[in-house]
Scaffold this motif. Sequence first.
Motif, PDB file in Angstrom:
ATOM      1  N   GLN A   8      -8.246   1.188  -5.727  1.00 34.72           N
ATOM      2  CA  GLN A   8      -8.105   0.157  -4.702  1.00 34.72           C
ATOM      3  C   GLN A   8      -8.975   0.498  -3.494  1.00 34.72           C
ATOM      4  O   GLN A   8      -8.925   1.605  -2.968  1.00 34.72           O
ATOM      5  CB  GLN A   8      -6.645   0.039  -4.259  1.00 34.72           C
ATOM      6  CG  GLN A   8      -6.420  -0.820  -3.031  1.00 34.72           C
ATOM      7  CD  GLN A   8      -6.874  -2.254  -3.245  1.00 34.72           C
ATOM      8  OE1 GLN A   8      -6.654  -2.825  -4.291  1.00 34.72           O
ATOM      9  NE2 GLN A   8      -7.527  -2.819  -2.240  1.00 34.72           N
ATOM     10  N   SER A   9      -9.779  -0.462  -3.060  1.00 33.27           N
ATOM     11  CA  SER A   9     -10.624  -0.263  -1.894  1.00 33.27           C
ATOM     12  C   SER A   9      -9.790  -0.274  -0.611  1.00 33.27           C
ATOM     13  O   SER A   9      -9.073  -1.239  -0.341  1.00 33.27           O
ATOM     14  CB  SER A   9     -11.679  -1.367  -1.829  1.00 33.27           C
ATOM     15  OG  SER A   9     -12.348  -1.328  -0.589  1.00 33.27           O
ATOM     16  N   ARG A  26       2.036   1.626  -1.127  1.00 36.69           N
ATOM     17  CA  ARG A  26       1.932   0.342  -1.836  1.00 36.69           C
ATOM     18  C   ARG A  26       0.965   0.450  -3.019  1.00 36.69           C
ATOM     19  O   ARG A  26       1.234  -0.060  -4.111  1.00 36.69           O
ATOM     20  CB  ARG A  26       1.439  -0.747  -0.886  1.00 36.69           C
ATOM     21  CG  ARG A  26       2.422  -1.186   0.185  1.00 36.69           C
ATOM     22  CD  ARG A  26       1.822  -2.295   1.029  1.00 36.69           C
ATOM     23  NE  ARG A  26       1.583  -3.497   0.247  1.00 36.69           N
ATOM     24  CZ  ARG A  26       0.808  -4.516   0.645  1.00 36.69           C
ATOM     25  NH1 ARG A  26       0.168  -4.437   1.804  1.00 36.69           N
ATOM     26  NH2 ARG A  26       0.654  -5.572  -0.126  1.00 36.69           N
ATOM     27  N   ILE A  27      -0.164   1.090  -2.774  1.00 41.46           N
ATOM     28  CA  ILE A  27      -1.186   1.225  -3.813  1.00 41.46           C
ATOM     29  C   ILE A  27      -0.655   2.039  -4.991  1.00 41.46           C
ATOM     30  O   ILE A  27      -0.837   1.675  -6.164  1.00 41.46           O
ATOM     31  CB  ILE A  27      -2.451   1.860  -3.217  1.00 41.46           C
ATOM     32  CG1 ILE A  27      -3.118   0.869  -2.246  1.00 41.46           C
ATOM     33  CG2 ILE A  27      -3.431   2.292  -4.308  1.00 41.46           C
ATOM     34  CD1 ILE A  27      -4.191   1.484  -1.368  1.00 41.46           C
ATOM     35  N   ALA A  28       0.022   3.130  -4.698  1.00 38.09           N
ATOM     36  CA  ALA A  28       0.592   3.952  -5.775  1.00 38.09           C
ATOM     37  C   ALA A  28       1.668   3.194  -6.531  1.00 38.09           C
ATOM     38  O   ALA A  28       1.729   3.247  -7.769  1.00 38.09           O
ATOM     39  CB  ALA A  28       1.157   5.252  -5.188  1.00 38.09           C
ATOM     40  N   LEU A  57      -2.747  10.213  -6.399  1.00 37.88           N
ATOM     41  CA  LEU A  57      -3.888   9.296  -6.434  1.00 37.88           C
ATOM     42  C   LEU A  57      -5.197  10.075  -6.388  1.00 37.88           C
ATOM     43  O   LEU A  57      -5.277  11.141  -5.792  1.00 37.88           O
ATOM     44  CB  LEU A  57      -3.830   8.328  -5.255  1.00 37.88           C
ATOM     45  CG  LEU A  57      -2.650   7.353  -5.216  1.00 37.88           C
ATOM     46  CD1 LEU A  57      -2.606   6.628  -3.870  1.00 37.88           C
ATOM     47  CD2 LEU A  57      -2.733   6.354  -6.364  1.00 37.88           C
ATOM     48  N   GLN A  58      -6.223   9.511  -6.991  1.00 38.36           N
ATOM     49  CA  GLN A  58      -7.544  10.109  -6.954  1.00 38.36           C
ATOM     50  C   GLN A  58      -8.421   9.369  -5.939  1.00 38.36           C
ATOM     51  O   GLN A  58      -8.035   8.321  -5.422  1.00 38.36           O
ATOM     52  CB  GLN A  58      -8.164  10.067  -8.357  1.00 38.36           C
ATOM     53  CG  GLN A  58      -7.301  10.784  -9.386  1.00 38.36           C
ATOM     54  CD  GLN A  58      -8.002  10.922 -10.711  1.00 38.36           C
ATOM     55  OE1 GLN A  58      -8.983  11.646 -10.856  1.00 38.36           O
ATOM     56  NE2 GLN A  58      -7.486  10.214 -11.724  1.00 38.36           N
ATOM     57  N   MET A 239       2.978  -5.382  -8.087  1.00 37.94           N
ATOM     58  CA  MET A 239       2.839  -5.848  -6.709  1.00 37.94           C
ATOM     59  C   MET A 239       1.879  -7.025  -6.659  1.00 37.94           C
ATOM     60  O   MET A 239       0.820  -6.982  -7.268  1.00 37.94           O
ATOM     61  CB  MET A 239       2.294  -4.721  -5.821  1.00 37.94           C
ATOM     62  CG  MET A 239       2.166  -5.121  -4.359  1.00 37.94           C
ATOM     63  SD  MET A 239       1.693  -3.726  -3.309  1.00 37.94           S
ATOM     64  CE  MET A 239      -0.058  -3.628  -3.662  1.00 37.94           C
ATOM     65  N   ARG A 240       2.257  -8.047  -5.942  1.00 38.68           N
ATOM     66  CA  ARG A 240       1.338  -9.155  -5.726  1.00 38.68           C
ATOM     67  C   ARG A 240       0.366  -8.747  -4.630  1.00 38.68           C
ATOM     68  O   ARG A 240       0.745  -8.512  -3.492  1.00 38.68           O
ATOM     69  CB  ARG A 240       2.108 -10.414  -5.313  1.00 38.68           C
ATOM     70  CG  ARG A 240       1.191 -11.628  -5.136  1.00 38.68           C
ATOM     71  CD  ARG A 240       2.004 -12.863  -4.864  1.00 38.68           C
ATOM     72  NE  ARG A 240       1.146 -14.016  -4.725  1.00 38.68           N
ATOM     73  CZ  ARG A 240       0.673 -14.727  -5.743  1.00 38.68           C
ATOM     74  NH1 ARG A 240       0.985 -14.373  -6.972  1.00 38.68           N
ATOM     75  NH2 ARG A 240      -0.101 -15.763  -5.539  1.00 38.68           N
TER      76      ARG A 240
END
Length: 256
Positions: A8-9, A26-28, A57-58, A239-240
């Motif tokens: 994710q950017s 949120r991203i995870a 996360l990477q 997640m939306r």
Amino acid sequence: MRQFLVFQSLWAMQTEPGSLDAQLDRIAAAGFDGVTDHYYNAADVARLHAATAARGLQIEGQLFPQNVDDLAAALDVIGRHGCHHLTLQADVRPRTQAEAGRLIEGWQRLAEQADFPILLETHRYRLTNDLMFTLDLLAQMPDLKLLADLSHYVVGRELPEPGVAEDDEQIHTILRHSWGFHGRVASSEQVQVSLEFPGTKPGSSALAAGGATALKTGLLGPTRRRACLSPASSARRRMRLPARMAARSVTAGPRH
């Protein structure tokens, strides 16, 4: 085993509320494999590395070198922490193939010493801005590994729909040298169009370019990473995401 990872950017999160930690949560939770961000300032690199490592996360690092020394300095910083891979948006606009080749060869020598892959990104207002110039570079340097953001070529050449055979082969040449991708929905007039536009609704042909992917493995140096394939859609399953979000995916070798 090849891997297909989705990043994710963090640039795409600039309009989203919350702290960096909240956004990474949120991203995870959404199932992404990692994040993409600028990655060369010592304090920022240390902070992002610690925060992502805590969440499993990477990192896809981004750098904007203007010369060989810029990459050398960044690698001194990044080497203390590491990353999954580094993408170079070469912030130079050489007029000749010889000048471009000298720069890339310098970056290649440094890449051979790195513990992570480094990729040269196709991007507007960068060394790879022009499709024909980049194709000529690949003819001279067939081992050069790219990260392809094709949206810039779609706009820069105002590619028609449907495309002609010559355009198709040129883009496929870029893809054959690409070890990862930054995907967007582009038109021949705009690099990134809103997912709310009628032509980018699910099921439309314009969506075929992907919502925003990214990259993986090797660059200028030999391949050092293994990679594994899994559906990109799983990264969004819980997640939306806002329309501006750009997911980044990675592949372990060039596409043929």
